[in-house]
Write an enzyme that holds these catalytic residues in place. Structure first.
Site, PDB file in Angstrom:
ATOM      1  N   GLY A 125      -5.507   8.144  -0.194  1.00 43.90           N
ATOM      2  CA  GLY A 125      -5.337   6.687  -0.078  1.00 43.90           C
ATOM      3  C   GLY A 125      -6.661   6.072   0.384  1.00 43.90           C
ATOM      4  O   GLY A 125      -7.651   6.772   0.610  1.00 43.90           O
ATOM      5  N   HIS A 185       1.795  -1.368  19.050  1.00 40.28           N
ATOM      6  CA  HIS A 185       2.663  -2.532  18.860  1.00 40.28           C
ATOM      7  C   HIS A 185       4.081  -2.016  19.100  1.00 40.28           C
ATOM      8  O   HIS A 185       4.434  -0.938  18.622  1.00 40.28           O
ATOM      9  CB  HIS A 185       2.506  -3.016  17.419  1.00 40.28           C
ATOM     10  CG  HIS A 185       3.047  -4.400  17.164  1.00 40.28           C
ATOM     11  ND1 HIS A 185       3.376  -5.286  18.159  1.00 40.28           N
ATOM     12  CD2 HIS A 185       3.290  -5.052  15.995  1.00 40.28           C
ATOM     13  CE1 HIS A 185       3.788  -6.410  17.614  1.00 40.28           C
ATOM     14  NE2 HIS A 185       3.762  -6.294  16.314  1.00 40.28           N
TER      15      HIS A 185
HETATM   16  N1  LIG Z   1      -4.851  -5.642  13.679  1.00 45.51           N
HETATM   17  C1  LIG Z   1      -4.686  -6.009  14.933  1.00 45.51           C
HETATM   18  O1  LIG Z   1      -5.246  -6.989  15.361  1.00 45.51           O
HETATM   19  C2  LIG Z   1      -3.824  -5.184  15.839  1.00 45.51           C
HETATM   20  C3  LIG Z   1      -3.963  -5.347  17.195  1.00 45.51           C
HETATM   21  C4  LIG Z   1      -3.184  -4.587  18.025  1.00 45.51           C
HETATM   22  C5  LIG Z   1      -2.263  -3.712  17.483  1.00 45.51           C
HETATM   23  N2  LIG Z   1      -2.119  -3.570  16.132  1.00 45.51           N
HETATM   24  C6  LIG Z   1      -1.131  -2.605  15.605  1.00 45.51           C
HETATM   25  O2  LIG Z   1      -1.822  -1.422  15.210  1.00 45.51           O
HETATM   26  C7  LIG Z   1      -1.124  -0.784  14.126  1.00 45.51           C
HETATM   27  C8  LIG Z   1      -2.089  -0.568  12.968  1.00 45.51           C
HETATM   28  O3  LIG Z   1      -2.617  -1.807  12.543  1.00 45.51           O
HETATM   29  P1  LIG Z   1      -3.980  -1.938  11.715  1.00 45.51           P
HETATM   30  O4  LIG Z   1      -4.524  -3.289  11.987  1.00 45.51           O
HETATM   31  O5  LIG Z   1      -4.862  -0.779  11.966  1.00 45.51           O
HETATM   32  O6  LIG Z   1      -3.639  -1.849  10.167  1.00 45.51           O
HETATM   33  P2  LIG Z   1      -2.403  -1.905   9.211  1.00 45.51           P
HETATM   34  O7  LIG Z   1      -2.860  -2.593   8.003  1.00 45.51           O
HETATM   35  O8  LIG Z   1      -1.222  -2.469   9.902  1.00 45.51           O
HETATM   36  O9  LIG Z   1      -2.178  -0.327   8.904  1.00 45.51           O
HETATM   37  C9  LIG Z   1      -2.975   0.327   8.005  1.00 45.51           C
HETATM   38  C10 LIG Z   1      -2.640   1.801   7.872  1.00 45.51           C
HETATM   39  O10 LIG Z   1      -1.283   2.015   7.428  1.00 45.51           O
HETATM   40  C11 LIG Z   1      -1.329   2.917   6.302  1.00 45.51           C
HETATM   41  N3  LIG Z   1      -0.198   2.718   5.393  1.00 45.51           N
HETATM   42  C12 LIG Z   1       0.264   1.552   4.874  1.00 45.51           C
HETATM   43  N4  LIG Z   1       1.350   1.796   4.093  1.00 45.51           N
HETATM   44  C13 LIG Z   1       1.555   3.134   4.110  1.00 45.51           C
HETATM   45  C14 LIG Z   1       2.546   3.993   3.563  1.00 45.51           C
HETATM   46  N5  LIG Z   1       3.531   3.517   2.791  1.00 45.51           N
HETATM   47  N6  LIG Z   1       2.465   5.314   3.822  1.00 45.51           N
HETATM   48  C15 LIG Z   1       1.478   5.818   4.603  1.00 45.51           C
HETATM   49  N7  LIG Z   1       0.538   5.059   5.185  1.00 45.51           N
HETATM   50  C16 LIG Z   1       0.575   3.730   4.950  1.00 45.51           C
HETATM   51  C17 LIG Z   1      -2.633   2.590   5.616  1.00 45.51           C
HETATM   52  O11 LIG Z   1      -3.005   3.671   4.768  1.00 45.51           O
HETATM   53  P3  LIG Z   1      -3.650   3.398   3.300  1.00 45.51           P
HETATM   54  O12 LIG Z   1      -5.036   2.923   3.535  1.00 45.51           O
HETATM   55  O13 LIG Z   1      -3.565   4.715   2.666  1.00 45.51           O
HETATM   56  O14 LIG Z   1      -2.802   2.329   2.656  1.00 45.51           O
HETATM   57  C18 LIG Z   1      -3.553   2.435   6.829  1.00 45.51           C
HETATM   58  O15 LIG Z   1      -4.007   3.680   7.287  1.00 45.51           O
HETATM   59  C19 LIG Z   1       0.050  -1.705  13.802  1.00 45.51           C
HETATM   60  O16 LIG Z   1       1.169  -1.257  14.540  1.00 45.51           O
HETATM   61  C20 LIG Z   1      -0.406  -3.052  14.345  1.00 45.51           C
HETATM   62  O17 LIG Z   1       0.672  -3.924  14.657  1.00 45.51           O
HETATM   63  C21 LIG Z   1      -2.909  -4.271  15.305  1.00 45.51           C
END
Ligand SMILES: NC(=O)c1ccc[n+]([C@@H]2O[C@H](COP(=O)([O-])OP(=O)(O)OC[C@H]3O[C@@H](n4cnc5c(N)ncnc54)[C@H](OP(=O)(O)O)[C@@H]3O)[C@@H](O)[C@H]2O)c1
Length: 409
Positions: A125, A185
């Site tokens: 991915g 989260h």
């Molecule tokens: N962004 C913020 O500001 C923030 C702040 C604090 C906490 N958080 C929390 O941190 C966590 C991660 O957030 P993030 O911002 O890093 O990005 P995200 O866009 O929420 O997560 C991205 C990840 O999920 C994977 N993914 C998506 N669909 C998938 C599936 N069907 N099967 C397997 N993997 C899948 C993606 O892999 P692929 O690349 O392979 O699709 C990628 O590695 C969440 O719980 C979010 O709420 C986010």
């Protein structure tokens, strides 16, 4: 703040902290209960007795600060040097699931802090490719999700919230007694009636939620600073969940840690991003821009008075010293008008915020998010909607205005 305070001083805090803070009480209780093998809720005398007997045990150091008249506890990075983090997690393998912005930032920071980190992400991915670019090696510290769960002792679930729902049956199989489950989260656990994410009872379940994107988590760490985050405990099977959550919060790159609960983290986060942080701000920008344009102002004028002056001049002043300071640095004409118009804007938008909070609290927002982001074409759909924003005249105008900024001349 010194890291050598003893349980005696910690216990001194118990007398006042325990009745008002669930986390504080749990924290104090777990330290003293372990020390004295208490099996029931301790009484004031047992706290004191335990504290006296274990005066040489180093305790966590906390800072109680006054936040606008309310006392809250914060943890700070200075109390968790690298050596201490390595000691606390010396026997652990941190399995970071997902390599989106948070997975990337948090895993690289932990690796730089000397912890054993592996990445679990779906093979081939976008994230897998990104991890390869960052030097993670397949079979050594980069694995498909299930293999990472097998090897990890601290499973750090940083998949998208929707992906957490679909991968839960796979992850759950590997959550054996004594492991730790970590989130950034509280979404999956709090909305468990919709996500089915119900962790087994014999593991710790903790949270550290950075107050910003994973990109900022990494950049601040590299600059020798730390993002602020909140931490929470959902389940404390080991009696050490609080200590490990605080240490892990620092290990991922935080500077200060605020205390919260899974429930409070989720509702404030969902309201914030739908409200002032993202949804409301775009809605307000667009409303003002559209009115100015309808009244004959040019695109550049409408954009400058709506977005450019806000982001380049006034909002940074709010960030620096507060709203009153920003006001006081504007003309008296501007101050008079702003003071008069604050109330109508407050009154018009408060019902919207109340409705928003209700939609978050009753789970409707979670349902919409899971449904939409579970579709196989969710990325394409989101990108289409983002492109519509990008193509709005206001943001097309923004591109030209940005090119004229002093730093771009
Ligand atoms: N962004 C913020 O500001 C923030 C702040 C604090 C906490 N958080 C929390 O941190 C966590 C991660 O957030 P993030 O911002 O890093 O990005 P995200 O866009 O929420 O997560 C991205 C990840 O999920 C994977 N993914 C998506 N669909 C998938 C599936 N069907 N099967 C397997 N993997 C899948 C993606 O892999 P692929 O690349 O392979 O699709 C990628 O590695 C969440 O719980 C979010 O709420 C986010």
């Amino acid at each position: 703040m010194s890291a050598t305070r003893t349980i005696q001083t910690f216990a001194g805090r118990v007398a006042t902290a325990a009745p008002t803070s669930r986390l504080g009480a749990a924290r104090c209780y777990s330290v003293l209960a372990r020390a004295t093998r208490l099996s029931a809720t301790p009484t004031a005398n047992s706290w004191a007795a335990a504290a006296t007997r274990f005066t040489s045990v180093p305790a966590r150091t906390l800072k109680t600060l006054d936040f606008g008249g309310t006392k809250e506890t914060v943890y700070e990075r200075a109390d968790y040097p690298k050596e201490k983090l390595q000691q606390i997690f010396g026997k652990d393998t941190m399995a970071v699931l997902g390599y989106g912005p948070q997975g990337r930032g948090q895993s690289l920071n932990m690796r730089d802090n000397g912890l054993k980190v592996i990445i679990g992400t779906r093979k081939d991915g976008r994230s897998w490719k990104k991890a390869l670019e960052d030097g993670w090696t397949p079979g050594k510290d980069l694995f498909p999700i299930e293999e990472a769960c097998q090897q990890g002792t601290v499973i750090m679930n940083l998949l998208s919230d929707a992906a957490q729902v679909h991968t839960w049956p796979t992850i759950k199989k590997h959550l054996t007694a004594g492991k730790t489950l970590y989130f950034s989260h509280g979404f999956g656990v709090v909305y468990r009636d919709q996500t089915n994410i119900v962790p087994p009872k014999d593991i710790d379940v903790i949270l550290a939620a950075p107050k910003g994107s994973g990109f900022t988590v990494r950049r601040l760490f590299q600059d020798g600073k730390g993002i602020n985050s909140s931490i929470a405990i959902f389940q404390d099977a080991s009696g050490q969940a609080q200590e490990r959550a605080a240490a892990l919060g620092i290990a991922i790159g935080s500077g200060y840690l605020y205390e919260t609960t899974f429930e409070r983290e989720v509702s404030s986060d969902l309201v914030g991003e739908r409200g002032i942080l993202m949804g409301a701000i775009q809605g307000l920008f667009r409303a003002q821009y559209d009115v100015l344009r309808a009244r004959g102002h040019t695109p550049s004028e409408a954009f400058n008075e709506t977005v450019e002056e806000a982001t380049q001049s006034l909002y940074p002043l709010i960030g620096e010293k507060g709203m009153d300071w920003m006001y006081s640095n504007c003309s008296t004409t501007a101050q008079r008008g702003a003071l008069d118009w604050e109330k109508p804007f407050h009154d018009a938008t408060k019902p919207v915020f109340e409705k928003l909070y209700e939609e978050v609290a009753n789970g409707n927002e979670a349902r919409r998010s899971i449904e939409k982001n579970s579709a196989s074409n969710y990325r394409e759909e989101l990108e289409k909607e983002l492109e519509a924003i990008n193509q709005h005249e206001m943001w097309r105008t923004g591109k030209t205005v940005r090119s004229l900024r002093p730093e771009n001349q």
